[in-house]
Design a protein around this motif. Structure first.
Motif, mmCIF file in Angstrom:
data_model
loop_
_atom_site.group_PDB
_atom_site.id
_atom_site.type_symbol
_atom_site.label_atom_id
_atom_site.label_comp_id
_atom_site.label_asym_id
_atom_site.label_seq_id
_atom_site.Cartn_x
_atom_site.Cartn_y
_atom_site.Cartn_z
ATOM 1 N N UNK B 36 -2.112 18.503 -82.833
ATOM 2 C CA UNK B 36 -2.525 19.058 -81.653
ATOM 3 C C UNK B 36 -3.781 18.975 -81.173
ATOM 4 N N UNK B 37 -4.030 18.531 -79.772
ATOM 5 C CA UNK B 37 -5.456 18.030 -79.326
ATOM 6 C C UNK B 37 -5.540 18.996 -78.326
ATOM 7 N N UNK B 38 -6.526 19.911 -78.345
ATOM 8 C CA UNK B 38 -6.842 21.062 -77.843
ATOM 9 C C UNK B 38 -8.420 21.306 -77.513
ATOM 10 N N UNK B 39 -8.773 22.235 -76.636
ATOM 11 C CA UNK B 39 -10.125 22.497 -76.271
ATOM 12 C C UNK B 39 -10.938 21.312 -76.009
ATOM 13 N N UNK B 40 -12.092 21.345 -76.598
ATOM 14 C CA UNK B 40 -13.155 20.419 -76.544
ATOM 15 C C UNK B 40 -12.610 18.859 -76.766
ATOM 16 N N UNK B 41 -11.989 19.038 -77.853
ATOM 17 C CA UNK B 41 -11.328 17.597 -78.276
ATOM 18 C C UNK B 41 -10.436 17.153 -77.066
ATOM 19 N N UNK B 44 -12.640 15.703 -74.349
ATOM 20 C CA UNK B 44 -13.510 14.501 -74.603
ATOM 21 C C UNK B 44 -12.425 13.509 -74.463
ATOM 22 N N UNK B 45 -11.125 13.898 -75.143
ATOM 23 C CA UNK B 45 -9.917 12.763 -75.162
ATOM 24 C C UNK B 45 -9.999 12.274 -73.596
ATOM 25 N N UNK B 47 -11.838 12.490 -70.971
ATOM 26 C CA UNK B 47 -12.805 11.476 -70.527
ATOM 27 C C UNK B 47 -13.006 10.111 -70.958
ATOM 28 N N UNK B 48 -12.612 10.098 -72.197
ATOM 29 C CA UNK B 48 -12.703 8.908 -73.006
ATOM 30 C C UNK B 48 -11.398 7.896 -72.428
ATOM 31 N N UNK C 2 -19.170 2.487 -71.860
ATOM 32 C CA UNK C 2 -19.399 4.110 -72.190
ATOM 33 C C UNK C 2 -19.022 3.929 -73.729
ATOM 34 N N UNK C 4 -18.038 6.015 -77.383
ATOM 35 C CA UNK C 4 -17.950 7.135 -78.135
ATOM 36 C C UNK C 4 -17.835 7.030 -79.548
ATOM 37 N N UNK C 7 -14.787 11.768 -82.454
ATOM 38 C CA UNK C 7 -13.994 12.682 -82.087
ATOM 39 C C UNK C 7 -13.160 13.405 -82.848
ATOM 40 N N UNK C 8 -13.345 14.504 -82.947
ATOM 41 C CA UNK C 8 -12.682 15.416 -83.937
ATOM 42 C C UNK C 8 -11.835 16.654 -83.473
ATOM 43 N N UNK C 9 -10.718 16.672 -83.856
ATOM 44 C CA UNK C 9 -9.791 17.602 -83.389
ATOM 45 C C UNK C 9 -10.258 18.806 -83.940
ATOM 46 N N UNK C 10 -10.032 19.860 -82.888
ATOM 47 C CA UNK C 10 -10.320 21.331 -83.151
ATOM 48 C C UNK C 10 -9.172 21.937 -83.976
ATOM 49 N N UNK C 11 -9.493 23.085 -84.691
ATOM 50 C CA UNK C 11 -8.253 23.902 -85.484
ATOM 51 C C UNK C 11 -7.430 24.277 -84.285
ATOM 52 N N UNK C 12 -6.071 24.260 -84.674
ATOM 53 C CA UNK C 12 -5.147 24.716 -83.839
ATOM 54 C C UNK C 12 -4.172 25.383 -84.583
ATOM 55 N N UNK C 330 -2.024 23.553 -87.116
ATOM 56 C CA UNK C 330 -0.997 22.496 -86.739
ATOM 57 C C UNK C 330 -1.327 21.181 -87.348
ATOM 58 N N UNK C 331 -2.651 21.022 -87.384
ATOM 59 C CA UNK C 331 -3.088 19.634 -87.574
ATOM 60 C C UNK C 331 -3.399 19.652 -89.309
#
Lengths: 290, 307, 483
Positions: B36-41, B44-45, B47-48, C2, C4, C7-12, C330-331
């Protein structure tokens, strides 16, 4: 003066005397001394299991067709030795009619199981339609070394009925023969020794069930037990001993000489089911399934 | 030793290509897609991903005017949103390189040119060479060559290898992307083998497809190519870039691809120096998702320019 | 250009808000919720954060007796009189209701047992539903399954399930039992009762006749009472080998039919020609699935020497993208260890491994401060004679051994009292069949691992138990055969 035969044990294709050096008299119902038989001991059980283990891999590794032929060969040899079995059975108290019936049924049972050797796999196995892209199939496989306490009511037919279904499935056996009437079992060993059954596949011990069974049922290298009706206490003790290495234990409530006492379940009792998975690649544009 | 392998050397190199199990590959992908890729991640993704696009037009009907419009879009993805990155490059035919180069000026956006008789590669080597030199002479920063798939499938690995090596030599400082057209290859084993071959021949990037053949940049193909890049890096320390092209048209797919890069290669590859998306419609979907994240409102295509 | 880097996933986190836990759960006997005669309850804890979830009834022998009587009555009066087709319809109905509540069941399973929501959502619950669907279809085809044999239901089945796959193991046991015409008394593991209790609600909702399924929660003494009950015709147990042996002993001298699914120390073998990246992924699946709380976990990895270094390097890299954390995230790949007790067992084995001189590798990842967690752990340089290579750890701990020849690896793989499963990785078909014939195990995964399906029989050789669950073979465990 008649020369009395001494019946020896059958272990690893050889006919050794018991390690214990003891023997016991086999007598007819009328009390006549028929012969001497070895009174097997713990050490004989040990040697027999060792021989059975050694023979198991290559016995299971033979083609099913080949095992079938070997069992059929036993039927042929029994037929040739019919006279000797009839004599022994009569000496042990059967009349000619029932002795003839027992020998003929035994031969029939050999033919019957010879035919099963390359067929039970088809009926006990399966191809399983799993939901993922895998080929999945189950096949029966020998349990390994089966310890058998043979029928104590019959001298030949019960023995054959118990040993053959285990044998055709690739197991090797260590059999404790009918205690009172071991003659046919040892004569059968002579048949086996001169047939194509490799040494160690069938091992036969004579003597007291109560002495040898505890060793057999506690033996950590025996995979399963096939126990014909015996004294309840002995049977329970064997079941308890069997737990240590989780032997599969089949207790027969009825002797196995009845006409109906043959068939697929007797084979499957001594088969494990092995299931194998393997991915099935999806070829572009194709569709399929098992 | 790049580009100099003899036939026996090449054979032994290719013999080392591991086999690829397709079903296991699919399972690995399912694991990645379950994330699950959410929020700030997610921001960022997105934009990347925008910054990794090779904005592409490769059509028979391409004209200087069309290419100039595309180049403007490349520099102004969505000026209504502040502080957006630009795409990485514009990808055109050799005849349009000059136009693109001029239109992009000193924006920092690269010009990539397809070459070697794109898309089929069915031309004499001399023609492919001229094709490439023409693009380079007109200022192409990057060359996206196609391999000779027919030769590869017929087992003439040396030919394919030599061709790549020769083009690489022409490229000098321009970066060479080698297109496999995986939709024409038979299996993932072939994809792996051609990846190893191209990397050995000097590819700076390996690229899935021309966009003219379906399927194009599927997850299993991309994962297999990433595996080749990873093994090469572990063996030599040299990074090779990856460019999936064709079929990645939604933000969701793009983010999943990026996650796959992160997990299979590592974060070092998460820059447009080492990773590109060959795409045309992806940019607007990323922009719409980006706006959705910012505003919380689902977006309409009518608000995003279509060049 | 550019650049980067991080790049870390957030808790879900999956929301548990929709779950309405009761403060206290009673026993499910004869279609009704009944307070335990024992008058005793135990605390149920969420292993993810050690919070209290509910109080659960602790059934004693008297409660078990009530349940067995209810099952017997239901068997005599209702269930044994129904046709197979009618039984099948109930099973279909249960399967469908489970599907409809799949999300709720998945969250419950994760709350209760600590397994990642991805697994309960994508694996446990769908498989459990499918198991009911599968056996529903067998209910009216039993005679076809055993042509030429006389078959009958056994009567009352006593079933004891483990904590690692609570609802799935319930399905493995209840579905074939009901399909074959038996009624059931089920005792779930004490740390994971919630989905079994939810399943009881589903049985009610499906209109299943009272007493056909009874759920008696409790500890080992509850299970022992069930095993000892004279009116139980069948015992099915999944759990440790030690307890399995006690049960086998208790059944001696009775007419109870017994099947056991016990422990394992399964070998996963990688040959030098294997599809290496998929093999590495297979290793991840084999030992870190469900925190390694899997009886068939591929806890012994054997790698051919020529590729060992590369495989270990790849495994270590792969561990960097394994997320250990809150099970509802979920991650999360590795969730919470099921109980404090189990975490202590795992930690003890890790200490043993270190003391034995094996080299340990754990990735550098942070663990939640509350709850029971364990990092994925690799032990290299392990000898066959090491305890960590012989004994079942039941956690995310892998031992890695190398081998030179196939003969050697077959010997080592079979050199174990267990025989549940084995994995084989090679590109050569002939070799797969050759090896799978040699390996003494009930399930062989070739170029895959830890796959399950209702149509596929599962069960072990040797001390891993006897009997099969799943497929046509799984029916035998719940039928009486007479000639």
């Amino acid at each position: 003066m008649e020369i009395l035969k001494t019946y020896k044990l059958y272990i690893g294709g050889q006919f050794p005397r018991t390690e214990s050096g003891r023997s016991y008299a086999v007598v007819s119902p009328s009390g006549q001394h028929l012969a001497n038989a070895c009174q097997g001991s713990k050490k004989d059980v040990r040697n027999a299991v060792q021989a059975a283990r050694k023979a198991q891999g290559s016995w299971a590794g033979k083609s099913a067709f080949n095992r079938s032929q070997i069992i059929y060969r036993i039927a042929e040899m029994l037929e040739a030795r019919k006279g000797q079995f009839l004599e022994e059975l009569q000496a042990l108290g059967s009349d000619l009619k029932s002795a003839t019936q027992e020998v003929e049924s035994s031969i029939d049972r050999c033919v019957y199981y010879a035919g099963w050797a390359d067929k039970f796999q088809t009926l006990l196995g399966s191809v399983n339609p799993v939901a993922s892209s895998h080929f999945n199939f189950s096949v029966p496989e020998a349990m390994g070394v089966v310890g058998v306490v043979a029928c104590q009511q019959t001298a030949l037919l019960g023995f054959i009925s118990q040993v053959l279904p285990a044998l055709i499935g690739g197991n090797t056996v260590v059999v404790i023969a009918n205690q009172k009437s071991p003659l046919c079992a040892i004569t059968l060993a002579e048949v086996l020794a001169t047939s194509d059954v490799p040494g160690g596949v069938v091992n036969i011990l004579t003597g007291e069930v109560s002495e040898m069974l505890p060793t057999l049922s506690a033996h950590m290298d025996v995979n399963a037990l096939s126990i014909a009706p015996i004294e309840a206490k002995l049977q329970q003790k064997a079941q308890e001993e069997a737990i240590d290495n989780l032997k599969r234990v089949r207790i027969f409530a009825e002797p196995l000489y009845a006409e109906s006492a043959q068939g697929l379940p007797y084979i499957s009792d001594f088969q494990e089911i092995k299931t194998t998975w393997h991915p099935v690649e999806q070829i572009a544009g194709g569709a399929g399934g098992y | 030793m790049l580009g100099n392998l003899s036939t026996p050397e090449l054979s032994s190199l290719l013999a080392l290509s591991p086999s690829i199990d397709q079903i296991g590959t699919n399972e690995r992908i399912t694991r990645i897609q379950a994330r699950s890729i959410k929020g700030a991640a997610k921001m960022q993704g997105l934009r990347m991903a925008l910054s990794m696009i090779d904005l592409t037009t490769l059509e028979g009907k391409d004209t200087p005017a069309k290419v100039r419009q595309l180049c403007f879009k490349a520099q102004h993805l969505h000026d209504q949103a502040a502080d957006l990155p630009t795409v990485a490059a514009v990808c055109v035919y050799p005849t349009m390189v000059g136009v693109a180069k001029k239109a992009l000026g000193n924006s920092g956006i690269k010009v990539a040119s397809v070459s070697t008789a794109f898309p089929s590669g069915q031309a004499p080597f001399e023609v492919k060479k001229l094709d490439t030199l023409y693009a380079l002479d007109n200022g192409a920063d990057e060359i996206d060559m196609v391999v000779s798939r027919g030769r590869f499938l017929s087992g003439d690995y040396q030919f394919v290898y030599d061709e790549i090596a020769a083009i690489k030599e022409l490229c000098s400082t321009a970066r060479l992307k080698v297109i496999f057209e995986t939709g024409e290859l038979d299996s993932l084993d072939q994809v792996r083998k051609i990846s190893d071959l191209a990397i050995a021949a000097g590819a700076d990037f390996i690229k899935t497809s021309t966009g003219k053949i379906q399927p194009a940049a599927t997850f299993p193909v991309v994962l297999t190519m990433l595996g080749a890049i990873k093994d090469h890096f572990d063996k030599t320390g040299q990074m090779i870039g990856m460019k999936p092209a064709g079929g990645i048209s939604s933000s969701k797919l793009a983010l999943q691809h990026l996650l796959m890069v992160k997990e299979v290669l590592g974060e070092a590859w998460l820059s447009n120096e080492w990773y590109r998306f060959g795409a045309s419609s992806l940019a607007n979907d990323l922009l719409m998702q980006y706006q959705k994240q910012l505003t919380g409102k689902y977006q309409s295509a009518a608000y995003f320019s279509i060049d | 250009m550019m650049s980067q880097t991080n790049w870390n996933l957030e808790p879900s986190l999956e929301s548990a808000a929709q779950i309405q836990l009761q403060a206290q759960y009673e026993l499910f006997i004869d279609g009704k919720w009944q307070a335990p005669l024992s008058n005793t309850y135990f605390d149920n804890v969420n292993p993810a954060d050690e919070s209290h979830l509910a109080k659960i009834a602790w059934g004693n022998a008297a409660d078990v007796d009530l349940a067995v009587c209810a099952a017997r009555t239901a068997y005599d009066n209702v269930w044994s009189k129904l046709s197979g087709a009618e039984r099948g319809k109930y099973l279909f109905r249960i399967a469908r209701l489970m599907q409809e509540k799949a999300k709720e069941l998945a969250i419950l399973e994760t709350l209760d047992g600590g397994k990642p929501i991805r697994e309960s959502r994508d694996i446990d619950i769908p498989l459990a539903c499918n198991h009911f669907f599968y056996y529903a279809g067998w209910a009216d085809k039993l005679q076809e399954a055993f042509a030429g044999q006389q078959i009958a239901a056994l009567g009352v089945a006593g079933q004891i399930t483990p904590w690692n796959f609570p609802l799935l193991m319930l399905a493995w046991k209840v579905a074939p039992a009901l399909a074959c015409g038996n009624t059931v008394v089920l005792k779930p593991a004490e740390t994971t009762s919630l989905t079994a209790l939810k399943f009881a609600e589903i049985c009610q909702e499906a209109g299943l006749p009272a007493g056909v399924v009874n759920i008696v929660t409790g500890y080992g003494d509850t299970g022992a009472a069930l095993v000892a009950h004279p009116d139980v015709d069948k015992i099915a147990f999944t759990g440790s080998t030690a307890v399995g042996k006690q049960i086998q002993k208790a059944c001696i001298g009775t007419a109870k039919k017994l099947t056991l699914e016990l422990g394992g120390k399964s070998a996963n073998i990688i040959l030098e020609d294997a599809p290496i990246d998929q093999a590495v992924e297979g290793v991840i699946n084999s030992i870190f699935f469900n925190q390694g709380h899997v009886c068939c976990a591929g806890s012994r990895l054997f790698v051919q020497e020529s590729i060992a270094e590369r495989v270990i390097e790849k495994l270590k890299f792969r561990l960097q993208s394994i997320y250990v954390g809150h099970p509802l995230d979920k991650n999360t790949d590795i969730g919470a260890i099921n109980s404090k007790k189990q975490l202590e067992t795992i930690e003890r084995y890790i200490a043993i491994g270190l003391a034995e001189g094996a080299e340990m590798y754990q990735p550098d990842c942070a663990l939640p401060s509350q709850g029971f967690y364990c990092k994925p752990t690799l032990f290299t340089d392990v000898a066959q004679s090491a305890r960590i290579a012989q004994e079942e750890v039941f956690g995310p701990v892998l031992t890695i051994q190398t081998f030179r020849t196939m003969e050697e690896v077959v010997q080592k793989a079979n050199n174990s009292p267990y025989g549940l499963a084995a994995g084989v990785w090679t590109d050569k078909g002939a070799r797969i069949f050759g090896l799978s014939q040699q390996l003494k195990a009930g399930v062989i995964w070739a170029n895959t691992y830890n796959k399950f399906d209702p149509a596929s029989p599962f069960g072990g050789y040797k001390e891993s138990g006897f009997g099969r669950e799943g497929g046509r073979h799984g029916l035998s465990a719940y039928l009486k055969f007479s000639n």
